[in-house]
Motif scaffolding. Sequence first.
Motif, PDB file in Angstrom:
ATOM      1  N   MET A 259       0.821  -1.201  -0.079  1.00 36.22           N
ATOM      2  CA  MET A 259       0.089  -0.226  -0.163  1.00 36.22           C
ATOM      3  C   MET A 259       0.827   1.273   0.134  1.00 36.22           C
ATOM      4  O   MET A 259       0.634   2.200  -0.579  1.00 36.22           O
ATOM      5  N   ASP A 260       2.020   1.227   0.734  1.00 32.92           N
ATOM      6  CA  ASP A 260       2.810   2.247   1.011  1.00 32.92           C
ATOM      7  C   ASP A 260       3.673   2.568  -0.615  1.00 32.92           C
ATOM      8  O   ASP A 260       3.850   3.666  -0.992  1.00 32.92           O
ATOM      9  N   ALA A 261       3.970   1.363  -0.992  1.00 32.95           N
ATOM     10  CA  ALA A 261       4.850   1.438  -2.177  1.00 32.95           C
ATOM     11  C   ALA A 261       3.836   1.954  -3.512  1.00 32.95           C
ATOM     12  O   ALA A 261       4.267   2.800  -4.173  1.00 32.95           O
ATOM     13  N   ARG A 262       2.558   1.777  -3.461  1.00 32.88           N
ATOM     14  CA  ARG A 262       1.709   2.201  -4.505  1.00 32.88           C
ATOM     15  C   ARG A 262       1.775   3.983  -4.495  1.00 32.88           C
ATOM     16  O   ARG A 262       1.786   4.278  -5.478  1.00 32.88           O
ATOM     17  N   GLU A 263       1.834   4.257  -3.425  1.00 31.34           N
ATOM     18  CA  GLU A 263       1.635   5.923  -3.414  1.00 31.34           C
ATOM     19  C   GLU A 263       2.771   6.397  -4.044  1.00 31.34           C
ATOM     20  O   GLU A 263       2.801   7.320  -5.023  1.00 31.34           O
ATOM     21  N   HIS A 264       4.106   5.924  -3.868  1.00 32.30           N
ATOM     22  CA  HIS A 264       5.493   6.557  -4.418  1.00 32.30           C
ATOM     23  C   HIS A 264       5.526   5.909  -5.822  1.00 32.30           C
ATOM     24  O   HIS A 264       6.067   6.753  -6.926  1.00 32.30           O
ATOM     25  N   LEU A 265       5.049   4.729  -5.957  1.00 31.23           N
ATOM     26  CA  LEU A 265       5.336   4.272  -7.659  1.00 31.23           C
ATOM     27  C   LEU A 265       3.995   4.961  -8.198  1.00 31.23           C
ATOM     28  O   LEU A 265       4.857   5.235  -9.632  1.00 31.23           O
ATOM     29  N   ARG A 266       3.206   5.236  -7.796  1.00 31.41           N
ATOM     30  CA  ARG A 266       2.141   5.956  -8.533  1.00 31.41           C
ATOM     31  C   ARG A 266       2.801   7.168  -9.089  1.00 31.41           C
ATOM     32  O   ARG A 266       2.463   7.855  -9.971  1.00 31.41           O
ATOM     33  N   THR A 267       3.123   7.989  -7.823  1.00 27.56           N
ATOM     34  CA  THR A 267       3.910   9.500  -8.236  1.00 27.56           C
ATOM     35  C   THR A 267       4.718   9.355  -9.130  1.00 27.56           C
ATOM     36  O   THR A 267       4.896  10.235 -10.025  1.00 27.56           O
ATOM     37  N   ALA A 268       5.847   8.304  -9.168  1.00 25.64           N
ATOM     38  CA  ALA A 268       6.868   8.104  -9.921  1.00 25.64           C
ATOM     39  C   ALA A 268       6.154   8.081 -11.305  1.00 25.64           C
ATOM     40  O   ALA A 268       6.920   8.663 -12.521  1.00 25.64           O
ATOM     41  N   HIS A 269       5.332   7.086 -11.494  1.00 26.13           N
ATOM     42  CA  HIS A 269       4.496   6.985 -12.992  1.00 26.13           C
ATOM     43  C   HIS A 269       4.175   8.174 -13.583  1.00 26.13           C
ATOM     44  O   HIS A 269       4.319   8.515 -14.714  1.00 26.13           O
ATOM     45  N   GLU A 270       3.363   8.913 -12.667  1.00 22.66           N
ATOM     46  CA  GLU A 270       2.741  10.093 -13.261  1.00 22.66           C
ATOM     47  C   GLU A 270       3.564  11.190 -13.634  1.00 22.66           C
ATOM     48  O   GLU A 270       3.477  11.709 -14.689  1.00 22.66           O
ATOM     49  N   THR A 271       4.667  11.295 -12.697  1.00 21.23           N
ATOM     50  CA  THR A 271       5.793  12.413 -13.133  1.00 21.23           C
ATOM     51  C   THR A 271       6.628  11.788 -14.408  1.00 21.23           C
ATOM     52  O   THR A 271       6.594  12.808 -15.137  1.00 21.23           O
TER      53      THR A 271
ATOM     54  N   ALA B 264      10.940   5.388 -20.583  1.00 24.01           N
ATOM     55  CA  ALA B 264      11.402   4.138 -20.153  1.00 24.01           C
ATOM     56  C   ALA B 264      11.319   4.099 -18.574  1.00 24.01           C
ATOM     57  O   ALA B 264      11.148   3.137 -18.031  1.00 24.01           O
ATOM     58  N   PHE B 265      11.670   5.252 -17.933  1.00 29.74           N
ATOM     59  CA  PHE B 265      11.555   5.417 -16.565  1.00 29.74           C
ATOM     60  C   PHE B 265       9.940   5.134 -16.025  1.00 29.74           C
ATOM     61  O   PHE B 265       9.668   4.326 -15.064  1.00 29.74           O
ATOM     62  N   ALA B 266       9.157   5.657 -16.889  1.00 22.87           N
ATOM     63  CA  ALA B 266       7.596   5.317 -16.625  1.00 22.87           C
ATOM     64  C   ALA B 266       7.338   3.888 -16.852  1.00 22.87           C
ATOM     65  O   ALA B 266       6.580   3.460 -16.077  1.00 22.87           O
ATOM     66  N   GLU B 267       7.924   3.271 -17.681  1.00 21.62           N
ATOM     67  CA  GLU B 267       7.675   1.835 -17.892  1.00 21.62           C
ATOM     68  C   GLU B 267       8.174   1.003 -16.868  1.00 21.62           C
ATOM     69  O   GLU B 267       7.594  -0.050 -16.212  1.00 21.62           O
ATOM     70  N   ARG B 268       9.184   1.406 -16.128  1.00 20.36           N
ATOM     71  CA  ARG B 268       9.950   0.693 -14.978  1.00 20.36           C
ATOM     72  C   ARG B 268       8.926   0.723 -13.979  1.00 20.36           C
ATOM     73  O   ARG B 268       8.712  -0.108 -13.333  1.00 20.36           O
ATOM     74  N   ALA B 269       8.401   2.177 -13.799  1.00 15.86           N
ATOM     75  CA  ALA B 269       7.314   2.367 -12.637  1.00 15.86           C
ATOM     76  C   ALA B 269       6.043   1.704 -12.822  1.00 15.86           C
ATOM     77  O   ALA B 269       5.510   1.068 -11.754  1.00 15.86           O
ATOM     78  N   ARG B 270       5.762   1.630 -14.055  1.00 18.30           N
ATOM     79  CA  ARG B 270       4.496   0.760 -14.399  1.00 18.30           C
ATOM     80  C   ARG B 270       4.803  -0.627 -13.761  1.00 18.30           C
ATOM     81  O   ARG B 270       3.671  -1.407 -13.369  1.00 18.30           O
ATOM     82  N   ARG B 271       5.780  -1.367 -14.309  1.00 22.92           N
ATOM     83  CA  ARG B 271       6.008  -2.768 -14.022  1.00 22.92           C
ATOM     84  C   ARG B 271       6.042  -2.965 -12.376  1.00 22.92           C
ATOM     85  O   ARG B 271       5.377  -3.835 -11.992  1.00 22.92           O
ATOM     86  N   GLU B 272       6.767  -1.997 -11.770  1.00 20.69           N
ATOM     87  CA  GLU B 272       6.710  -2.126 -10.234  1.00 20.69           C
ATOM     88  C   GLU B 272       5.214  -1.977  -9.682  1.00 20.69           C
ATOM     89  O   GLU B 272       4.769  -2.583  -8.730  1.00 20.69           O
ATOM     90  N   LEU B 273       4.576  -1.006 -10.161  1.00 15.90           N
ATOM     91  CA  LEU B 273       3.289  -0.695  -9.531  1.00 15.90           C
ATOM     92  C   LEU B 273       2.297  -2.030  -9.877  1.00 15.90           C
ATOM     93  O   LEU B 273       1.696  -2.107  -9.105  1.00 15.90           O
ATOM     94  N   SER B 274       2.380  -2.595 -11.082  1.00 15.92           N
ATOM     95  CA  SER B 274       1.617  -3.761 -11.490  1.00 15.92           C
ATOM     96  C   SER B 274       2.076  -4.935 -10.488  1.00 15.92           C
ATOM     97  O   SER B 274       1.097  -5.695 -10.037  1.00 15.92           O
ATOM     98  N   ALA B 275       3.264  -4.777 -10.018  1.00 18.85           N
ATOM     99  CA  ALA B 275       3.658  -6.186  -9.077  1.00 18.85           C
ATOM    100  C   ALA B 275       3.057  -5.609  -7.593  1.00 18.85           C
ATOM    101  O   ALA B 275       3.069  -6.763  -6.968  1.00 18.85           O
ATOM    102  N   THR B 276       2.683  -4.602  -7.462  1.00 19.51           N
ATOM    103  CA  THR B 276       1.720  -4.358  -6.095  1.00 19.51           C
ATOM    104  C   THR B 276       0.417  -4.724  -6.299  1.00 19.51           C
ATOM    105  O   THR B 276      -0.462  -4.688  -5.303  1.00 19.51           O
ATOM    106  N   GLY B 277      -0.094  -4.966  -7.349  1.00 20.55           N
ATOM    107  CA  GLY B 277      -1.660  -5.516  -7.656  1.00 20.55           C
ATOM    108  C   GLY B 277      -2.255  -4.071  -8.146  1.00 20.55           C
ATOM    109  O   GLY B 277      -3.442  -4.379  -8.334  1.00 20.55           O
ATOM    110  N   GLU B 278      -1.500  -2.859  -8.495  1.00 18.60           N
ATOM    111  CA  GLU B 278      -2.472  -1.949  -9.038  1.00 18.60           C
ATOM    112  C   GLU B 278      -2.051  -1.971 -10.503  1.00 18.60           C
ATOM    113  O   GLU B 278      -0.852  -1.794 -10.758  1.00 18.60           O
ATOM    114  N   THR B 279      -2.974  -1.538 -11.164  1.00 21.34           N
ATOM    115  CA  THR B 279      -2.792  -1.310 -12.807  1.00 21.34           C
ATOM    116  C   THR B 279      -2.739   0.117 -12.865  1.00 21.34           C
ATOM    117  O   THR B 279      -3.399   1.088 -12.508  1.00 21.34           O
TER     118      THR B 279
END
Length: 1015
Positions: free
Chosen positions: A904-916, A924-939
């Motif tokens: 849950m904590d990870a999603r907040e920062h990964l979401r911020t990173a992806h949006e940024t 490429a940085f956005a795709e890396r953040a998307r993969r990590e966010l997906s691994a937390t269970g959030e699309t």
Amino acid sequence: MAGGHPGRGLAGLRLTAGAQTLRGPALIRRRAQRQGGDGGRGGSVLRLAGRSARIFSQLVTICLRSARAATSASGGMPYDIREGHTCRRRHGCTALVDTHLSRTRFLDRSDERDTLDRLVTGMRAGRSGVLTLRGEAGIGKTALLDYLSACAEGCRIVRVAGVESEMELAFAGLHALCTPVLNHLDQLPVPQRAALCTAFGMSAGPPPDRFLVGLAVLSLLADAAEEQPLVCIIDDVQWLDRVSVQILAFVARRLFAERVGLVFALRTSDEKHHLEGLPELVVEGLAAADAGQLLDTMVPGRLDVPVRDQILGEAGGNPLALVELARSGKPIVAAGGFGLPMEMPLTSRIEQGFVNQLDPLPAETRRLLLLAAAEPIGDVMLLWRAAERLDIGLGAAEPAEAIGLVEIGTRVRFRHPLVRSAVYRAATTPERREAHRALAHVTDARFDPDRRAWHRARAAGGPPQKVGGQLERSADRAHSRGGLSAAAAFLQQAAVLTPDPAARAERSLAAARAKLDVADTVAASKLLAAAAAGPADPLRSARLELLRAQIVFDEQRGRDAPPLLLEAAKRLDPLDPAMARDTYLEAMAAAMYAGRLGAGPDEREVAEAARAADHELGPGAADQLLGALVTRFTDGYEAAVKPLALALRRFGEPDAGGTDRRWMWLACRLAQDLWDDDLWHALATCGVRVARETGALNLLPNVLNHLAALNIHCGALETAASLVEEVDSIVEATGMPPLKFGAAMLAAVRGDKHQTLALFDWGRHNVTVRGEGSALARIWWLTALLYNSHGDYGEALTAARRADEHEDPILHSWVRVELIEACVRNGGPLEEANAALEHLTRATRASGTEWALGTAARCCALMTGDEALYLESIERLGRSRAVLELGRSHLVYGEWLRRENRRMDAREHLRTAHETFDRMGAIAFAERARRELSATGETARKRTKEAFSELTAQETQIARLAAQGHTNPEIAAQLFISPRTVEYHLGKVFPKLGISSRRQLRAVLSGTEDAAACG
């Protein structure tokens, strides 16, 4: 002649002296037999003979001179441009305003004519058009230009042609092109008008910058085209002065929606030219059948088949070659066929054909033709005054006119430029000197002192020292108008004519410096050899050595320059301390460029030498920068932070002007070494503002390059892209060496691996050959960043190690950031990461900025897993301009949280990173953040494409400036385009953004404003 326009008063006056007719404002021509009696345009008729005719000629000259003076004072034209072909000359080029030309008959060229027709059609529809016709001499380029002039009905035509002997006279071609539209001069913004007037010699002032002159020409042509589509035809570009070609290329690259057509014609050559990259049409030889048909029409009777085939083969489809070789008669009468040597180049064979036509002419005719060839401005009155001085009669032109070699009408026109060169080259040296001597005598020293001095130099008449002094003063006048090429040419000729060895060496040295200023390093090197032949003088020898070193630096910016510059600085120490200090700074900059590829001395060695010289530093920005860099490279980074920051801030102060401004690029670069993005922002925006206000050619693309990199650092990739585009256009227009720091950084952060690596492969080869080690380090650093963005940590570690092989200023700390992340994510070795972190921590603590400390905290957190350091990194970077680094801190913290099973904590920062990263366009940085966010269970939510992202780079820049309240002319001045192009792009912007006025722009763009200025 009372009342009315002075030129038009003479236009209605015709003099008949026996069989000789003098007609119009500048026409002395034999017409009685052709026209009969008093035929021709109406007007008063005077019949004079002998001395009376000569007196009248002088009277006409005086009237013309008065007319020129009156119209020059008023900024107008001496001749009415509304009547047929109108001429206005300055220096070597003549502008023709054609209002009635018959169409040219062609045997072929349908494709070429279709291209020209489409260009004219586009102009009538409101678009601009640019085209370069390129081909060998005589191939038909001028005939195609004649066709264009005839088919452009409803358009205004302005036509100029370069002249070989006038190539050194700066702005000559540009002045000829612009003269017919100078009635729009008052509509230009004051800085542009002042620059153009100074360049054209219409007013006194400091040397005008070429960018301001270029923008003024763009505005002038655009304003003229508002009345009527304007077609500008520029023939024989290879003989146009270099400054005019540079500026016209600059204008051509900025035409878009102005209803202006620029059509160039130049001879094929292996040399690079400033028109490269513009739309081009290669004009080739006629097809075999058409060439045969042309030859058959030119030769009466039947040719033997072998002779005919040989002529066609050697002409290679060249129309002029066919015409002239047929006219010469040589192929027909010579045994075996063609009578000219096969080994001669085609141009030489054509020229020799013209020489053969000169042989039968009377000696007096050949002398008159030589005068006309030596006086290429085409001034008929000047020609006849010189002819009278040589006792050449008015009838001397008739034989040459009868065979079509020359036409002496309102101006002197040779049938082809090769006729002029054939006449001049066929003459002996004494004959040429006689011609130049006569022309010098009749050239008015008050109205054209530079040309008079030039003719005197070519004649080598009078006391050489006096002529040399006149040329030196001409060089000063040319330099004050910004004509550096002309100044260099005058100085070079002055040196040749200086008898005193010491004075000749000084003038050669000055000429070499001027040649280097116009990037003619070959000529500069030759002049240095001449200067070195002078009597021994310690200061001159030291200046010679400095110029040699600067030539090497300008040509390569690599490994060879530092030792030469350091040696020059040491020799200057006791002779000229101020010049020595400047040379030490230049040597240090050269050593920084050479970096790992340098052969010595390195930065430390140069700094130690500068310290040993023990100069007293002045308060100026450059002197303070030298002192700070000496500290930087002798006592270390930590000791230099404070003095370097103080020195760099001097460059941003209002009084830090003059020659110190040329080091602004280095100041921007060193601000990054201090991790001070506020100072980086201040210097880059100040540099761009100053460069735009002054039109500084050497400064603007460099500081724009650093401003582009700053915008990337701030997350404003779209703005950076528009700045990179502007840098590329300026570099291309001016022929400067490539400036790719911003472009390379943009490619790496965007993350297109294939495109970026291809760019870097080319860059590595290019900089290795030249020995520019700092650029090689930058490529390896960006390669590491690229691979880290993709999560390819093994490749990133390899690239970071390559970058870390040498401690390059600026990059040494940035490289370690990439090395630490790659090393940790790749599983070690931790000893290597710890060593890198120790170096990074020392530098960032010394800097003390939020950017530095926030980045170091992230790297330390990666090593230790200390959550407090992750949070400190995010907090500190949030208070800086470092949007890219802030996004990376959110990303690695989110990755760490996910691995700690705190999804849950990870999603907040990964979401911020992806949006940024998604908002920035860092794919490429956005795709890396998307993969990590997906691994937390959030699309990751797919960002809706904003209307703003549909804008092109230039539309983005224009929209932002318009939203800031700038008018169209102000935006045009900033971006070096025309107001009409601004209007056109805004017409595209409004529908894309769903708005209808400027008032709505600010609201639409308020959510997309970048943290950095767009300049």
